[in-house]
Structure formats: C-alpha cells, structure tokens
Write an enzyme that holds these catalytic residues in place. Sequence first.
Site, mmCIF file in Angstrom:
data_model
loop_
_atom_site.group_PDB
_atom_site.id
_atom_site.type_symbol
_atom_site.label_atom_id
_atom_site.label_comp_id
_atom_site.label_asym_id
_atom_site.label_seq_id
_atom_site.Cartn_x
_atom_site.Cartn_y
_atom_site.Cartn_z
ATOM 1 N N LYS A 9 0.831 -1.204 0.000
ATOM 2 C CA LYS A 9 0.000 0.000 0.000
ATOM 3 C C LYS A 9 0.873 1.264 0.000
ATOM 4 O O LYS A 9 2.099 1.178 0.209
ATOM 5 C CB LYS A 9 -0.910 -0.038 1.231
ATOM 6 C CG LYS A 9 -1.872 -1.237 1.252
ATOM 7 C CD LYS A 9 -2.772 -1.183 2.491
ATOM 8 C CE LYS A 9 -3.708 -2.386 2.544
ATOM 9 N NZ LYS A 9 -4.619 -2.308 3.732
ATOM 10 N N TYR A 49 -12.368 -3.027 -3.294
ATOM 11 C CA TYR A 49 -12.867 -3.006 -1.907
ATOM 12 C C TYR A 49 -14.399 -3.014 -1.851
ATOM 13 O O TYR A 49 -14.970 -2.521 -0.873
ATOM 14 C CB TYR A 49 -12.297 -1.798 -1.163
ATOM 15 C CG TYR A 49 -10.858 -1.975 -0.693
ATOM 16 C CD1 TYR A 49 -10.508 -3.010 0.189
ATOM 17 C CD2 TYR A 49 -9.855 -1.101 -1.087
ATOM 18 C CE1 TYR A 49 -9.193 -3.179 0.630
ATOM 19 C CE2 TYR A 49 -8.541 -1.261 -0.638
ATOM 20 C CZ TYR A 49 -8.223 -2.308 0.220
ATOM 21 O OH TYR A 49 -6.920 -2.452 0.666
ATOM 22 N N ASN A 116 -1.712 -0.238 7.095
ATOM 23 C CA ASN A 116 -1.051 -1.479 7.556
ATOM 24 C C ASN A 116 -0.204 -2.164 6.476
ATOM 25 O O ASN A 116 -0.096 -3.380 6.438
ATOM 26 C CB ASN A 116 -2.094 -2.432 8.139
ATOM 27 C CG ASN A 116 -3.240 -2.709 7.175
ATOM 28 O OD1 ASN A 116 -3.116 -2.426 5.977
ATOM 29 N ND2 ASN A 116 -4.323 -3.269 7.668
ATOM 30 N N HIS A 119 -1.900 -5.575 1.568
ATOM 31 C CA HIS A 119 -3.168 -6.289 1.376
ATOM 32 C C HIS A 119 -2.852 -7.697 0.891
ATOM 33 O O HIS A 119 -1.911 -7.890 0.122
ATOM 34 C CB HIS A 119 -4.017 -5.589 0.308
ATOM 35 C CG HIS A 119 -5.149 -6.449 -0.194
ATOM 36 N ND1 HIS A 119 -6.367 -6.500 0.450
ATOM 37 C CD2 HIS A 119 -5.228 -7.330 -1.230
ATOM 38 C CE1 HIS A 119 -7.145 -7.378 -0.179
ATOM 39 N NE2 HIS A 119 -6.484 -7.885 -1.210
ATOM 40 N N GLU A 130 -9.653 -10.565 -7.410
ATOM 41 C CA GLU A 130 -8.695 -9.469 -7.271
ATOM 42 C C GLU A 130 -7.565 -9.555 -8.303
ATOM 43 O O GLU A 130 -7.091 -8.522 -8.796
ATOM 44 C CB GLU A 130 -8.119 -9.458 -5.842
ATOM 45 C CG GLU A 130 -9.197 -9.122 -4.803
ATOM 46 C CD GLU A 130 -8.744 -9.317 -3.361
ATOM 47 O OE1 GLU A 130 -7.571 -9.719 -3.135
ATOM 48 O OE2 GLU A 130 -9.564 -9.078 -2.457
HETATM 49 P P1 DAT Z 1 -7.587 -6.934 5.819
HETATM 50 O O1 DAT Z 1 -6.782 -5.928 5.029
HETATM 51 O O2 DAT Z 1 -6.824 -7.415 7.020
HETATM 52 O O3 DAT Z 1 -8.168 -8.046 4.981
HETATM 53 P P2 DAT Z 1 -10.247 -5.746 5.810
HETATM 54 O O4 DAT Z 1 -10.431 -6.393 4.478
HETATM 55 O O5 DAT Z 1 -11.269 -6.027 6.857
HETATM 56 O O6 DAT Z 1 -8.811 -6.120 6.436
HETATM 57 O O7 DAT Z 1 -10.182 -4.166 5.642
HETATM 58 C C1 DAT Z 1 -9.510 -3.562 4.561
HETATM 59 C C2 DAT Z 1 -8.631 -2.458 5.096
HETATM 60 O O8 DAT Z 1 -9.452 -1.417 5.655
HETATM 61 C C3 DAT Z 1 -7.715 -2.879 6.243
HETATM 62 O O9 DAT Z 1 -6.504 -3.415 5.783
HETATM 63 C C4 DAT Z 1 -7.542 -1.624 7.006
HETATM 64 C C5 DAT Z 1 -8.872 -0.906 6.848
HETATM 65 N N1 DAT Z 1 -9.799 -1.194 7.960
HETATM 66 C C6 DAT Z 1 -10.450 -2.354 8.216
HETATM 67 N N2 DAT Z 1 -11.240 -2.274 9.288
HETATM 68 C C7 DAT Z 1 -11.101 -1.012 9.747
HETATM 69 C C8 DAT Z 1 -11.653 -0.275 10.848
HETATM 70 N N3 DAT Z 1 -12.542 -0.828 11.684
HETATM 71 N N4 DAT Z 1 -11.264 1.013 11.016
HETATM 72 C C9 DAT Z 1 -10.385 1.595 10.182
HETATM 73 N N5 DAT Z 1 -9.841 0.971 9.118
HETATM 74 C C10 DAT Z 1 -10.174 -0.296 8.906
HETATM 75 MG MG MG Z 2 -9.517 -7.858 3.390
#
Ligand code: DAT
Ligand code: MG
Length: 138
Positions: A9, A49, A116, A119, A130
């Site tokens: 990212k 997303y 973070n 992805h 994806e």
């Molecule tokens: P991951 O990337 O671990 O699969 P995800 O698909 O649930 O997590 O979410 C996509 C991204 O969105 C994630 O990497 C960071 C952000 N994110 C997820 N949940 C969040 C939250 N509750 N508050 C803020 N950012 C969040």
């Molecule tokens: Mg995810």
Amino acid sequence: MERTLILVKPDGVKRNLVGEVLARIEAKGYSIVALKMLKADRALLVRHYAEHEGKPFFEPLVEFMMSGPIVALVAEGNRVIEGFRKLAGTTDPTTAEPGTIRGDLARDQGTKVVQNIVHGSDSLESSDREIQIFFPEL
Ligand code: DAT
Ligand code: MG
C-alpha cells in the site's frame, strides 16, 4: 498452483518497504509470478474493496489507497492465500503479532483508516476476483 493478490500500500511504498515485503514473501518460499507499480484510480479501488462499501472507513480507505503509488503482485505456492495472511498479520497493526509484516513494520497512526502496509486476498474466490482486477492480462 494456488495464487494470491498482494498489494504494498502507499504507506509501504513511501516508507521504502517494498523490498522488505518482497523479501519476506520470497524467503517464505512463495514465487512472485507477476509484479507492477501503479497509481490506482477510484474505479479500480471501489471494485477491489466492494465488500467494504458503506462502512465508515470506506471513503478514507479509498483516499488513502489513491494517495501514492502501490505495488501489486501475484504470489504463487501451495496454500499461499492462508500463508501470506499469516505473514501479514492481523488487520490492526497495534495488536498484530511481532514477526509479521504489520506487527513489525506498522503502527496505529490515529487516522480514520488503518494503514497497515499490505493487502492479501482472504480466500480463493477473492484471489480470483482481485487478480482479475489488477492483472486482467493473466
Ligand atoms: P484486511 O486488510 O486485514 O483483509 P479488511 O479487508 O477487513 O482487512 O479491511 C480492509 C482495510 O481497511 C484494512 O486493511 C484496514 C482498513 N480497515 C479495516 N477495518 C477497519 C476499521 N474498523 N477502522 C479503520 N480501518 C479499517
Ligand atoms: Mg480484506
């Protein structure tokens, strides 16, 4: 052979962690079979997303992902989807285990969206979808 879509990212690219992430993928034994740097546009990110549309962090997430270049890659190997999710660590970098990419290299910056570094696809269905989005030529 199983494949997964991995993104470094904008925070990872800005902090010069592309090599570090690639090194961890390769050291684990997975093969990188496609790789590119790009600036993602909104349409691509909304597709990528889609599952998060309507959530409070969706707009900040799209804005963050457009804030700079990203590196997209496809990694291959037996159980690579699960394996890379383990390498990445849990979503929240504060509680992600040390030893993981997020646990070692990221922290909560107090922003609306969690930043973070990486992805990784979360299932076979997601990886198929994806990879199609980022590498339609594959
Ligand atoms: P991951 O990337 O671990 O699969 P995800 O698909 O649930 O997590 O979410 C996509 C991204 O969105 C994630 O990497 C960071 C952000 N994110 C997820 N949940 C969040 C939250 N509750 N508050 C803020 N950012 C969040
Ligand atoms: Mg995810």
